[in-house]
Design a protein around this motif. Structure first.
Motif, PDB file in Angstrom:
ATOM      1  N   ASP A   1      36.507  14.958 -25.025  1.00 19.74           N
ATOM      2  CA  ASP A   1      37.169  13.682 -25.288  1.00 19.74           C
ATOM      3  C   ASP A   1      38.245  13.394 -24.241  1.00 19.74           C
ATOM      4  OD1 ASP A   1      37.699  11.369 -27.165  1.00 19.74           O
ATOM      5  OD2 ASP A   1      39.662  12.330 -27.186  1.00 19.74           O
ATOM      6  N   ASP A   2      38.999  14.406 -23.850  1.00 17.93           N
ATOM      7  CA  ASP A   2      40.040  14.217 -22.832  1.00 17.93           C
ATOM      8  C   ASP A   2      39.433  13.802 -21.496  1.00 17.93           C
ATOM      9  OD1 ASP A   2      42.082  14.794 -24.549  1.00 17.93           O
ATOM     10  OD2 ASP A   2      42.418  16.837 -23.845  1.00 17.93           O
ATOM     11  N   VAL A   3      38.347  14.468 -21.100  1.00 17.92           N
ATOM     12  CA  VAL A   3      37.707  14.160 -19.814  1.00 17.92           C
ATOM     13  C   VAL A   3      37.119  12.753 -19.822  1.00 17.92           C
ATOM     14  CG1 VAL A   3      35.798  14.755 -18.280  1.00 17.92           C
ATOM     15  CG2 VAL A   3      37.227  16.567 -19.232  1.00 17.92           C
ATOM     16  N   LEU A   4      36.411  12.413 -20.881  1.00 22.70           N
ATOM     17  CA  LEU A   4      35.808  11.084 -20.965  1.00 22.70           C
ATOM     18  C   LEU A   4      36.882  10.002 -21.021  1.00 22.70           C
ATOM     19  CD1 LEU A   4      32.850  11.666 -23.465  1.00 22.70           C
ATOM     20  CD2 LEU A   4      32.778  11.553 -20.974  1.00 22.70           C
ATOM     21  N   GLY A   5      37.950  10.261 -21.759  1.00 22.08           N
ATOM     22  CA  GLY A   5      39.033   9.293 -21.855  1.00 22.08           C
ATOM     23  C   GLY A   5      39.678   9.015 -20.519  1.00 22.08           C
ATOM     24  N   ALA A   6      39.766  10.044 -19.682  1.00 29.26           N
ATOM     25  CA  ALA A   6      40.416   9.891 -18.381  1.00 29.26           C
ATOM     26  C   ALA A   6      39.485   9.323 -17.322  1.00 29.26           C
ATOM     27  CB  ALA A   6      40.956  11.242 -17.912  1.00 29.26           C
ATOM     28  N   GLN A   7      38.161   9.439 -17.505  1.00 27.77           N
ATOM     29  CA  GLN A   7      37.239   9.103 -16.433  1.00 27.77           C
ATOM     30  C   GLN A   7      36.311   7.922 -16.717  1.00 27.77           C
ATOM     31  OE1 GLN A   7      37.441  10.575 -13.510  1.00 27.77           O
ATOM     32  NE2 GLN A   7      38.995  12.051 -14.181  1.00 27.77           N
ATOM     33  N   VAL A   8      35.881   7.740 -17.948  1.00 27.82           N
ATOM     34  CA  VAL A   8      34.856   6.727 -18.249  1.00 27.82           C
ATOM     35  C   VAL A   8      35.495   5.355 -18.417  1.00 27.82           C
ATOM     36  CG1 VAL A   8      33.047   6.030 -19.865  1.00 27.82           C
ATOM     37  CG2 VAL A   8      33.387   8.452 -19.336  1.00 27.82           C
ATOM     38  N   PRO A   9      35.070   4.351 -17.641  1.00 27.35           N
ATOM     39  CA  PRO A   9      35.705   3.020 -17.690  1.00 27.35           C
ATOM     40  C   PRO A   9      35.620   2.347 -19.063  1.00 27.35           C
ATOM     41  CG  PRO A   9      34.324   3.260 -15.730  1.00 27.35           C
ATOM     42  CD  PRO A   9      34.047   4.440 -16.608  1.00 27.35           C
ATOM     43  N   TRP A  10      34.499   2.519 -19.753  1.00 24.98           N
ATOM     44  CA  TRP A  10      34.308   1.835 -21.036  1.00 24.98           C
ATOM     45  C   TRP A  10      34.601   2.738 -22.222  1.00 24.98           C
ATOM     46  CZ3 TRP A  10      30.222   4.982 -22.232  1.00 24.98           C
ATOM     47  CH2 TRP A  10      29.399   5.382 -21.171  1.00 24.98           C
ATOM     48  N   TYR A  11      35.461   3.721 -22.010  1.00 25.19           N
ATOM     49  CA  TYR A  11      35.804   4.651 -23.090  1.00 25.19           C
ATOM     50  C   TYR A  11      36.382   3.930 -24.300  1.00 25.19           C
ATOM     51  CZ  TYR A  11      38.364   8.319 -25.582  1.00 25.19           C
ATOM     52  OH  TYR A  11      38.851   9.151 -26.551  1.00 25.19           O
ATOM     53  N   ASP A  12      37.315   2.998 -24.054  1.00 25.77           N
ATOM     54  CA  ASP A  12      38.019   2.346 -25.162  1.00 25.77           C
ATOM     55  C   ASP A  12      37.182   1.282 -25.860  1.00 25.77           C
ATOM     56  OD1 ASP A  12      38.183   1.001 -22.693  1.00 25.77           O
ATOM     57  OD2 ASP A  12      39.821  -0.248 -23.428  1.00 25.77           O
ATOM     58  N   THR A  13      36.124   0.807 -25.225  1.00 22.35           N
ATOM     59  CA  THR A  13      35.301  -0.236 -25.851  1.00 22.35           C
ATOM     60  C   THR A  13      34.022   0.302 -26.473  1.00 22.35           C
ATOM     61  OG1 THR A  13      34.252  -0.702 -23.706  1.00 22.35           O
ATOM     62  CG2 THR A  13      36.171  -2.039 -24.320  1.00 22.35           C
ATOM     63  N   VAL A  14      33.568   1.473 -26.015  1.00 19.38           N
ATOM     64  CA  VAL A  14      32.295   2.010 -26.495  1.00 19.38           C
ATOM     65  C   VAL A  14      32.438   3.378 -27.162  1.00 19.38           C
ATOM     66  CG1 VAL A  14      29.961   2.744 -25.818  1.00 19.38           C
ATOM     67  CG2 VAL A  14      30.997   0.738 -24.746  1.00 19.38           C
ATOM     68  N   ILE A  15      33.128   4.294 -26.512  1.00 21.39           N
ATOM     69  CA  ILE A  15      33.126   5.689 -26.958  1.00 21.39           C
ATOM     70  C   ILE A  15      34.092   5.959 -28.106  1.00 21.39           C
ATOM     71  CG2 ILE A  15      33.573   8.069 -26.231  1.00 21.39           C
ATOM     72  CD1 ILE A  15      32.565   7.354 -23.490  1.00 21.39           C
ATOM     73  N   ASN A  16      35.304   5.455 -28.015  1.00 19.67           N
ATOM     74  CA  ASN A  16      36.323   5.765 -29.024  1.00 19.67           C
ATOM     75  C   ASN A  16      36.915   4.475 -29.592  1.00 19.67           C
ATOM     76  OD1 ASN A  16      38.379   6.735 -30.612  1.00 19.67           O
ATOM     77  ND2 ASN A  16      39.258   8.082 -29.063  1.00 19.67           N
ATOM     78  N   GLN A  17      36.514   4.125 -30.788  1.00 22.25           N
ATOM     79  CA  GLN A  17      36.987   2.896 -31.426  1.00 22.25           C
ATOM     80  C   GLN A  17      38.430   2.983 -31.906  1.00 22.25           C
ATOM     81  OE1 GLN A  17      35.106   0.076 -31.439  1.00 22.25           O
ATOM     82  NE2 GLN A  17      33.756   1.339 -30.194  1.00 22.25           N
ATOM     83  N   GLN A  18      39.006   4.174 -31.883  1.00 21.11           N
ATOM     84  CA  GLN A  18      40.391   4.314 -32.312  1.00 21.11           C
ATOM     85  C   GLN A  18      41.358   3.632 -31.340  1.00 21.11           C
ATOM     86  OE1 GLN A  18      41.388   8.417 -33.063  1.00 21.11           O
ATOM     87  NE2 GLN A  18      39.517   8.807 -34.198  1.00 21.11           N
ATOM     88  N   VAL A  19      40.997   3.621 -30.042  1.00 14.53           N
ATOM     89  CA  VAL A  19      41.896   3.036 -29.042  1.00 14.53           C
ATOM     90  C   VAL A  19      42.105   1.545 -29.284  1.00 14.53           C
ATOM     91  CG1 VAL A  19      42.268   2.611 -26.585  1.00 14.53           C
ATOM     92  CG2 VAL A  19      41.317   4.802 -27.335  1.00 14.53           C
ATOM     93  N   PRO A  20      41.044   0.730 -29.376  1.00 14.48           N
ATOM     94  CA  PRO A  20      41.281  -0.701 -29.649  1.00 14.48           C
ATOM     95  C   PRO A  20      41.851  -0.963 -31.036  1.00 14.48           C
ATOM     96  CG  PRO A  20      38.925  -0.210 -29.694  1.00 14.48           C
ATOM     97  CD  PRO A  20      39.610   1.004 -29.160  1.00 14.48           C
ATOM     98  N   PHE A  21      41.501  -0.107 -32.008  1.00 15.09           N
ATOM     99  CA  PHE A  21      42.022  -0.309 -33.358  1.00 15.09           C
ATOM    100  C   PHE A  21      43.540  -0.222 -33.371  1.00 15.09           C
ATOM    101  CE2 PHE A  21      43.506   1.316 -37.454  1.00 15.09           C
ATOM    102  CZ  PHE A  21      42.977   0.368 -38.326  1.00 15.09           C
ATOM    103  N   TRP A  22      44.101   0.755 -32.643  1.00 17.03           N
ATOM    104  CA  TRP A  22      45.548   0.956 -32.632  1.00 17.03           C
ATOM    105  C   TRP A  22      46.247   0.133 -31.554  1.00 17.03           C
ATOM    106  CZ3 TRP A  22      48.114   2.973 -36.487  1.00 17.03           C
ATOM    107  CH2 TRP A  22      47.436   3.816 -37.373  1.00 17.03           C
ATOM    108  N   SER A  23      45.509  -0.713 -30.862  1.00 12.53           N
ATOM    109  CA  SER A  23      46.101  -1.590 -29.849  1.00 12.53           C
ATOM    110  C   SER A  23      46.069  -3.033 -30.344  1.00 12.53           C
ATOM    111  CB  SER A  23      45.340  -1.450 -28.521  1.00 12.53           C
ATOM    112  OG  SER A  23      45.386  -0.116 -28.061  1.00 12.53           O
TER     113      SER A  23
END
Length: 275
Positions: free
Chosen positions: A142-164
């Protein structure tokens, strides 16, 4: 009887003639062995990838802050659906199917019913995934994908947009300054500075560390100010705040102070976590 025998002879002769004409030769034994090895290798690879997906899934579910869903202005059902890691569920399903398909096409796989192979594939993936999760693999992925994948916050981890979503009373970002009067400043994922205030006697804020990613519930105002009633240190999704674009924004906002998130996001020795 003689007619039947003659028909069999004619069939055999035609078959031999066809084999000679088309130069059909039996496949060597190594061909079947190689095919079997490839099937097993693909199955094992699918198992390992599926188990890795399970480890990330467990990590995201563990640090989803289920206990504060009501403070996030959502019902449990809404919170569940909005933060569920759909990407990893689909990803897991794909590789469980690949594992099932490969097992079904092994030398003895045809002997087992479909439900048994499917259940076996799921159970093995979950058990191995749990082992990976306990070893910390889910967190690392999760740390690696969060730091590297451009669409992490829109596709991989829904917690990021939820808390934003500050207008709905939820805000996340990196602490860049500890204020003097029950306040601190954060930079959110969009690069905006927020002045966060909290109650003077609230112990939950005593361990806020500059450079740590946090998420909060409270109330926002139009002047980029946020009155917080609860703060939580971010675990799943923290790699998102380590990406180069986020570091660049932080450096632009606070060039005189290294307020980028520390590599391991750990607090100083002797200072317990706020969550």
């Amino acid at each position: 009887m003689d007619l039947d025998h003659q028909a069999e002879l004619n069939f055999d002769q035609k078959l031999v003639a066809k084999i000679k004409e088309e130069k059909i030769a039996p496949r060597p034994r190594w061909h079947f062995l190689l095919k079997n090895y490839v099937i097993w290798a693909a199955g094992i690879l699918a198992l390992l990838i599926g188990a890795a997906a399970v480890s990330v899934l467990l990590y995201l579910l563990k640090y989803n802050d289920w206990e504060i869903y009501d403070q996030a202005q959502k019902s449990f059902g809404e919170f569940f659906l909005l933060t569920l890691p759909y990407f990893w569920l689909i990803f897991l399903g794909i590789f469980v199917y690949i594992l099932y398909y490969n097992f079904k096409h092994t030398k003895r796989g045809y002997k087992y019913p479909v439900w048994f192979i499917a259940l076996f594939s799921i159970l093995v993936s979950v058990i191995l995934g749990a082992v990976f999760f306990l070893s910390g693999l889910g967190e690392e992925i999760d740390d690696v994908l969060g730091a590297q994948v451009p669409w992490y916050d829109t596709v991989i981890n829904q917690q990021v947009p939820f808390w934003s979503s500050p207008l709905e009373g939820r805000l996340a970002g990196i602490v860049v300054e500890q204020g003097k009067q029950n306040s601190f400043t954060i930079i959110d994922p969009a690069g905006e500075l927020w002045q966060v205030s909290y109650a003077a006697d609230d112990d939950d804020y005593s361990e806020i560390v500059v450079g740590s990613p946090v998420r909060m519930v409270g109330q926002a105002s139009a002047e980029k100010k946020f009155s917080s009633t609860l703060v939580k240190t971010i675990h799943s999704g923290r790699g998102f705040f380590k990406r180069p674009s986020m570091r660049r924004i932080i450096h632009e906002r606070c060039p005189d102070d290294d307020c980028s998130p520390p590599s391991d996001f750990k607090r100083p020795p002797g200072r317990p976590s706020a969550d």
